[in-house]
Design a protein around this motif. Structure first.
Motif, PDB file in Angstrom:
ATOM      1  N   PHE A   1       7.885  28.879  34.721  1.00 47.51           N
ATOM      2  CA  PHE A   1       7.168  28.989  35.987  1.00 47.51           C
ATOM      3  C   PHE A   1       5.737  29.654  36.035  1.00 47.51           C
ATOM      4  CE2 PHE A   1      11.672  28.646  36.902  1.00 47.51           C
ATOM      5  CZ  PHE A   1      11.853  28.349  38.055  1.00 47.51           C
ATOM      6  N   PHE A   2       4.754  28.836  36.443  1.00 46.67           N
ATOM      7  CA  PHE A   2       3.397  29.248  36.601  1.00 46.67           C
ATOM      8  C   PHE A   2       3.295  29.884  37.949  1.00 46.67           C
ATOM      9  CE2 PHE A   2       2.968  25.652  33.994  1.00 46.67           C
ATOM     10  CZ  PHE A   2       2.115  26.033  32.843  1.00 46.67           C
ATOM     11  N   THR A   3       3.917  29.892  38.801  1.00 48.85           N
ATOM     12  CA  THR A   3       4.433  30.558  40.096  1.00 48.85           C
ATOM     13  C   THR A   3       5.641  30.695  40.455  1.00 48.85           C
ATOM     14  OG1 THR A   3       3.929  28.915  41.818  1.00 48.85           O
ATOM     15  CG2 THR A   3       1.870  29.865  40.671  1.00 48.85           C
ATOM     16  N   ASN A   4       5.878  31.407  41.454  1.00 41.31           N
ATOM     17  CA  ASN A   4       7.333  31.458  42.190  1.00 41.31           C
ATOM     18  C   ASN A   4       7.827  30.054  42.362  1.00 41.31           C
ATOM     19  OD1 ASN A   4       9.576  32.871  42.944  1.00 41.31           O
ATOM     20  ND2 ASN A   4       9.155  32.476  44.832  1.00 41.31           N
ATOM     21  N   ASN A   5       6.859  29.004  42.866  1.00 45.04           N
ATOM     22  CA  ASN A   5       7.338  27.731  43.441  1.00 45.04           C
ATOM     23  C   ASN A   5       7.025  26.562  42.445  1.00 45.04           C
ATOM     24  OD1 ASN A   5       6.340  29.541  46.031  1.00 45.04           O
ATOM     25  ND2 ASN A   5       8.242  28.410  46.414  1.00 45.04           N
TER      26      ASN A   5
END
Length: 224
Positions: free
Chosen positions: A74-78
């Motif tokens: 996961f690079f970001t939460n999304n």
């Protein structure tokens, strides 16, 4: 495609609902242990070398169920990227023209796949959609029993390695606050292969095949 469209519609519906608190998964690694059904097509789309096949000859590849492992970052939460590891085995048989004839035996393929995924939040459950690239690497294939006798006298079969693309949709459902969960996933691949049958050094049959498998998975996930 219906499964992907339904999942995508559900995910968009989630976006329109009121935002709910969610854990930040930035930097997390998720590992999934899955049981996977691989449902290829296998039909002939073009005949390049024809030794006199019956008119209307058509083929299909058999389905298989295999264990798979998916690793996701996961690079970001999304936003995340995912790769899968598996090998699946298939035969190719005649359906019309040569009904029931085994043409390719024990073809084993590694579908090297990378997808970029966007995750939505539904409070607990987290649906996602994704897309990416694949490379079908055939590590072994054998002539089918119907091709080795006369008139074909085949001694070797090759399936070409090919690039393709893949669409993906699914859902992750947390089962505990320790990173353990349930995962459901559907992928549709779009990839072809060229099958070549040789008698010694002579190509006696060559056909292009649509593979385009549905790959349906269910299993457990662990987030670290």
């Amino acid at each position: 495609m219906k499964i992907l469209l339904i999942a995508s519609t559900a995910a968009l519906a989630v976006l329109s609902s009121p935002a709910m608190a969610q854990d930040d998964r930035t930097g997390d690694i998720q590992v999934k242990l899955l049981g996977t059904a691989v449902l290829p097509d296998g039909k002939i789309t073009d005949v390049k070398v024809d030794p006199g096949l019956p008119s209307g000859t058509q083929t299909a590849a058999n389905d298989n169920v295999v264990p798979t492992v998916a690793i996701e970052y996961f690079f970001t939460n999304n936003f995340s990227v995912e790769t899968i590891c598996c090998m699946t085995q298939h035969d190719v048989d005649g359906t019309t023209g040569l009904p029931g004839a085994e043409l390719v035996s024990n073809a084993r393929v590694i579908p090297a796949t990378f997808t970029a995924k966007y995750h939505f939040d539904a409070g607990g459950a987290k649906p996602y959609v994704g897309a990416g690239a694949t490379y079908f690497l055939w590590v072994s294939d054998k002539p089918g029993a119907a091709t080795t006798p006369a008139p074909f006298n085949v001694t070797d079969t090759d399936l070409s390695n090919e690039f393709g693309f893949v669409l993906q949709a699914g859902i992750d459902i947390p089962l505990s606050d320790k990173g353990f969960g349930l995962s459901l996933d559907a992928k549709r691949y779009f990839v072809d292969t060229t099958a070549t049958w040789r008698a010694g050094s002579t190509t006696v049959i060559q056909t292009e095949h649509k593979l385009d498998p549905w790959v349906l998975s269910a299993g457990v996930s662990f987030t670290f």
